[in-house]
Design a protein around this motif. Sequence first.
Motif, PDB file in Angstrom:
ATOM      1  N   ASP A  26       9.283  31.315  71.874  1.00 16.39           N
ATOM      2  CA  ASP A  26      10.642  31.878  71.894  1.00 16.39           C
ATOM      3  C   ASP A  26      11.716  30.882  71.477  1.00 16.39           C
ATOM      4  OD1 ASP A  26      10.479  30.243  74.097  1.00 16.39           O
ATOM      5  OD2 ASP A  26      10.903  31.799  75.590  1.00 16.39           O
ATOM      6  N   LYS A  27      11.315  29.703  71.071  1.00 18.65           N
ATOM      7  CA  LYS A  27      12.294  28.645  70.791  1.00 18.65           C
ATOM      8  C   LYS A  27      13.309  29.010  69.707  1.00 18.65           C
ATOM      9  CE  LYS A  27      11.023  26.521  74.192  1.00 18.65           C
ATOM     10  NZ  LYS A  27      10.586  27.827  74.684  1.00 18.65           N
ATOM     11  N   PRO A  28      12.920  29.630  68.573  1.00 16.56           N
ATOM     12  CA  PRO A  28      13.948  29.958  67.572  1.00 16.56           C
ATOM     13  C   PRO A  28      15.031  30.887  68.119  1.00 16.56           C
ATOM     14  CG  PRO A  28      11.735  30.410  66.718  1.00 16.56           C
ATOM     15  CD  PRO A  28      11.577  30.040  68.147  1.00 16.56           C
ATOM     16  N   TYR A  29      14.664  31.743  69.064  1.00 15.20           N
ATOM     17  CA  TYR A  29      15.627  32.691  69.619  1.00 15.20           C
ATOM     18  C   TYR A  29      16.605  31.988  70.559  1.00 15.20           C
ATOM     19  CZ  TYR A  29      12.098  35.891  67.847  1.00 15.20           C
ATOM     20  OH  TYR A  29      11.221  36.552  67.030  1.00 15.20           O
ATOM     21  N   LYS A  30      16.113  30.959  71.242  1.00 19.18           N
ATOM     22  CA  LYS A  30      16.946  30.289  72.249  1.00 19.18           C
ATOM     23  C   LYS A  30      17.740  29.105  71.686  1.00 19.18           C
ATOM     24  CE  LYS A  30      14.123  31.278  76.334  1.00 19.18           C
ATOM     25  NZ  LYS A  30      13.204  30.650  77.319  1.00 19.18           N
ATOM     26  N   TYR A  31      17.225  28.479  70.628  1.00 12.81           N
ATOM     27  CA  TYR A  31      17.862  27.279  70.071  1.00 12.81           C
ATOM     28  C   TYR A  31      18.019  27.453  68.562  1.00 12.81           C
ATOM     29  CZ  TYR A  31      16.111  25.694  74.568  1.00 12.81           C
ATOM     30  OH  TYR A  31      15.844  25.609  75.901  1.00 12.81           O
ATOM     31  N   PRO A  32      18.836  28.433  68.156  1.00 16.63           N
ATOM     32  CA  PRO A  32      18.820  28.830  66.744  1.00 16.63           C
ATOM     33  C   PRO A  32      19.278  27.762  65.753  1.00 16.63           C
ATOM     34  CG  PRO A  32      20.523  30.031  67.975  1.00 16.63           C
ATOM     35  CD  PRO A  32      19.696  29.314  68.990  1.00 16.63           C
ATOM     36  N   LEU A  33      20.243  26.918  66.120  1.00 21.91           N
ATOM     37  CA  LEU A  33      20.848  26.054  65.108  1.00 21.91           C
ATOM     38  C   LEU A  33      19.832  25.118  64.444  1.00 21.91           C
ATOM     39  CD1 LEU A  33      23.639  25.496  63.814  1.00 21.91           C
ATOM     40  CD2 LEU A  33      23.854  23.550  65.380  1.00 21.91           C
ATOM     41  N   ALA A  34      18.976  24.518  65.250  1.00 24.01           N
ATOM     42  CA  ALA A  34      17.993  23.569  64.705  1.00 24.01           C
ATOM     43  C   ALA A  34      17.068  24.273  63.708  1.00 24.01           C
ATOM     44  CB  ALA A  34      17.175  22.941  65.829  1.00 24.01           C
ATOM     45  N   PHE A  35      16.698  25.505  64.012  1.00 26.82           N
ATOM     46  CA  PHE A  35      15.814  26.252  63.116  1.00 26.82           C
ATOM     47  C   PHE A  35      16.552  26.692  61.852  1.00 26.82           C
ATOM     48  CE2 PHE A  35      13.683  26.375  67.155  1.00 26.82           C
ATOM     49  CZ  PHE A  35      12.352  26.261  66.817  1.00 26.82           C
ATOM     50  N   GLU A  36      17.821  27.041  62.026  1.00 28.12           N
ATOM     51  CA  GLU A  36      18.626  27.479  60.890  1.00 28.12           C
ATOM     52  C   GLU A  36      18.794  26.344  59.882  1.00 28.12           C
ATOM     53  OE1 GLU A  36      22.387  29.206  62.236  1.00 28.12           O
ATOM     54  OE2 GLU A  36      23.273  28.517  60.337  1.00 28.12           O
ATOM     55  N   LYS A  37      18.974  25.143  60.394  1.00 26.42           N
ATOM     56  CA  LYS A  37      19.290  24.014  59.511  1.00 26.42           C
ATOM     57  C   LYS A  37      18.071  23.277  58.978  1.00 26.42           C
ATOM     58  CE  LYS A  37      23.999  23.223  60.658  1.00 26.42           C
ATOM     59  NZ  LYS A  37      25.051  22.209  60.795  1.00 26.42           N
ATOM     60  N   ALA A  38      16.892  23.559  59.516  1.00 21.17           N
ATOM     61  CA  ALA A  38      15.704  22.797  59.123  1.00 21.17           C
ATOM     62  C   ALA A  38      15.322  23.060  57.665  1.00 21.17           C
ATOM     63  CB  ALA A  38      14.533  23.161  60.028  1.00 21.17           C
ATOM     64  N   ASP A  39      14.880  22.018  56.953  1.00 18.31           N
ATOM     65  CA  ASP A  39      14.335  22.172  55.606  1.00 18.31           C
ATOM     66  C   ASP A  39      12.834  22.399  55.644  1.00 18.31           C
ATOM     67  OD1 ASP A  39      16.697  21.649  53.803  1.00 18.31           O
ATOM     68  OD2 ASP A  39      16.777  19.927  55.148  1.00 18.31           O
ATOM     69  N   ALA A  40      12.206  22.000  56.732  1.00 20.81           N
ATOM     70  CA  ALA A  40      10.787  22.307  56.946  1.00 20.81           C
ATOM     71  C   ALA A  40      10.533  22.266  58.445  1.00 20.81           C
ATOM     72  CB  ALA A  40       9.893  21.286  56.229  1.00 20.81           C
ATOM     73  N   ILE A  41       9.567  23.056  58.878  1.00 13.73           N
ATOM     74  CA  ILE A  41       9.261  23.146  60.308  1.00 13.73           C
ATOM     75  C   ILE A  41       7.778  22.892  60.517  1.00 13.73           C
ATOM     76  CG2 ILE A  41       9.266  24.674  62.327  1.00 13.73           C
ATOM     77  CD1 ILE A  41      11.623  26.182  60.877  1.00 13.73           C
ATOM     78  N   ILE A  42       7.481  21.952  61.393  1.00 12.87           N
ATOM     79  CA  ILE A  42       6.103  21.647  61.781  1.00 12.87           C
ATOM     80  C   ILE A  42       5.848  22.254  63.154  1.00 12.87           C
ATOM     81  CG2 ILE A  42       4.694  19.753  62.699  1.00 12.87           C
ATOM     82  CD1 ILE A  42       5.510  18.018  60.420  1.00 12.87           C
ATOM     83  N   ILE A  43       4.860  23.127  63.255  1.00 15.45           N
ATOM     84  CA  ILE A  43       4.422  23.601  64.571  1.00 15.45           C
ATOM     85  C   ILE A  43       3.244  22.734  64.940  1.00 15.45           C
ATOM     86  CG2 ILE A  43       3.797  25.600  65.980  1.00 15.45           C
ATOM     87  CD1 ILE A  43       6.322  25.857  64.263  1.00 15.45           C
ATOM     88  N   ASN A  44       3.482  21.846  65.869  1.00 19.68           N
ATOM     89  CA  ASN A  44       2.487  20.845  66.236  1.00 19.68           C
ATOM     90  C   ASN A  44       1.663  21.313  67.439  1.00 19.68           C
ATOM     91  OD1 ASN A  44       1.180  18.353  66.224  1.00 19.68           O
ATOM     92  ND2 ASN A  44       2.702  17.402  67.563  1.00 19.68           N
ATOM     93  N   LYS A  45       0.575  20.596  67.706  1.00 20.34           N
ATOM     94  CA  LYS A  45      -0.320  20.866  68.845  1.00 20.34           C
ATOM     95  C   LYS A  45      -1.047  22.201  68.716  1.00 20.34           C
ATOM     96  CE  LYS A  45       2.647  17.992  71.723  1.00 20.34           C
ATOM     97  NZ  LYS A  45       3.053  17.527  73.034  1.00 20.34           N
ATOM     98  N   THR A  46      -1.475  22.521  67.503  1.00 21.87           N
ATOM     99  CA  THR A  46      -2.289  23.738  67.345  1.00 21.87           C
ATOM    100  C   THR A  46      -3.625  23.592  68.084  1.00 21.87           C
ATOM    101  OG1 THR A  46      -3.115  22.856  65.255  1.00 21.87           O
ATOM    102  CG2 THR A  46      -1.304  24.430  65.120  1.00 21.87           C
ATOM    103  N   ASP A  47      -4.022  22.344  68.388  1.00 21.11           N
ATOM    104  CA  ASP A  47      -5.254  22.164  69.182  1.00 21.11           C
ATOM    105  C   ASP A  47      -5.128  22.777  70.579  1.00 21.11           C
ATOM    106  OD1 ASP A  47      -4.581  19.328  70.952  1.00 21.11           O
ATOM    107  OD2 ASP A  47      -3.408  19.687  69.176  1.00 21.11           O
ATOM    108  N   LEU A  48      -3.872  23.005  71.040  1.00 23.09           N
ATOM    109  CA  LEU A  48      -3.678  23.614  72.368  1.00 23.09           C
ATOM    110  C   LEU A  48      -3.617  25.144  72.317  1.00 23.09           C
ATOM    111  CD1 LEU A  48      -1.032  21.218  74.010  1.00 23.09           C
ATOM    112  CD2 LEU A  48      -3.505  21.277  74.399  1.00 23.09           C
ATOM    113  N   LEU A  49      -3.644  25.720  71.125  1.00 14.55           N
ATOM    114  CA  LEU A  49      -3.474  27.184  71.003  1.00 14.55           C
ATOM    115  C   LEU A  49      -4.412  27.997  71.903  1.00 14.55           C
ATOM    116  CD1 LEU A  49      -2.621  27.751  67.220  1.00 14.55           C
ATOM    117  CD2 LEU A  49      -1.169  28.249  69.194  1.00 14.55           C
TER     118      LEU A  49
END
Lengths: 218, 218
Positions: free
Chosen positions: B147-170
């Motif tokens: 839910d992070k993009p919904y709660k903290y929109p500015l960082a997501f809006e301004k990012a040029d690339a987004i890394i979703i890390n810790k996929t080993d925990l999925l």
Amino acid sequence: MTDKIEVMENIYGENEKIAGRVAASLAAKGVLCVNVMGAPGSGKTSSLIRLIEGLGAEYAAYVIEGDIESDIDTQKLKSLGVEAIQINTHGACHLDAAIIESTVGSMKFKKRGVLFIENIGNLVCPAEFLIGEHLKLLVVSTADGSDKPYKYPLAFEKADAIIINKTDLLPYVDFDREFFVAGVRALNRNAPIFFVSAKTGGDFDEVVKWLRKKAGTI
Amino acid sequence: MTDKIEVMENIYGENEKIAGRVAASLAAKGVLCVNVMGAPGSGKTSSLIRLIEGLGAEYAAYVIEGDIESDIDTQKLKSLGVEAIQINTHGACHLDAAIIESTVGSMKFKKRGVLFIENIGNLVCPAEFLIGEHLKLLVVSTADGSDKPYKYPLAFEKADAIIINKTDLLPYVDFDREFFVAGVRALNRNAPIFFVSAKTGGDFDEVVKWLRKKAGTI
């Protein structure tokens, strides 16, 4: 930058005055006010839910949810039958006493109990601003690593209790419990540290016991 | 609060001017400047290490580590043979352009490459301040929830690339990939989203490809 420093000092001073008013008025109603702080995704809302379950019938639970945007957590709480009020700061990185005073002013506290105020997910700024709380409860996730007290000291220094959440992930993450506790204790000798999993519900009994004791003496 | 607004506008304006200077001077040296942002414990440093490994010999890697306190990450990088400079903000919740300008002024850039600036762990404030970057790279942990993009929109809006890390925990966490991506895309149509695990090193090839392409055009 002198202007900025002066303005910030005025802001801190005024904020502290309002926070004192809020804390006194809640205490007079038999309501313990808990400022719930923690990084994004540390599990503040799910910890709240476990604590509210644990409080039982003796104490009422009141919740104010702080978020920059969205009402995801408030909807989650409402779906579980918990009354919660949403504050959206639309950009601001922490709650302040003025917004809490005006929100609390519109709430009815019919019964003694605990008001949980979930602050903005941020391990830095919320620690700098009183919001009318009697206690600060800090929530940290095992998945975020054990170096957090060293990197973000103020929140750990000011906490009255610390919840290490997501212990269910301990087998899969690198979390050095001893290093973490040593980091906390260098900053804060007294706050109890509770290792819990809000997901499985494990080990919340001790936190609830601590909270009920605090609620009983307000 | 008018005073505060005026002071803040002056601060933003002055900061932007300095950031422009830093970005231009680094570009002139063939150095791509990447502002690495993310919440505490999202895995910014470990992602950096994977990216530096991937850059290879063609591009030099330069690192500035921003932390409120401690030099844990700088020591980690140095132990791996990466040159890194530590900035401690002693309380400040984000880096700003002035501190980067003075730090960059003391660095030697002998070869074209990438300057990674790891910002303070904070999903809110760093998004508001340019620091001389050509690109913003946002690091998010699967363990922090979708839910992070919904709660903290500015960082997501301004990012040029987004890394979703810790996929080993999925397998062990509740992360709704579709919900997350929809939240990002409502704010940002263009930033590539990379699913990776800095711990296992999985899937960093695509991020490195993206970064090398950007470094090649500076």
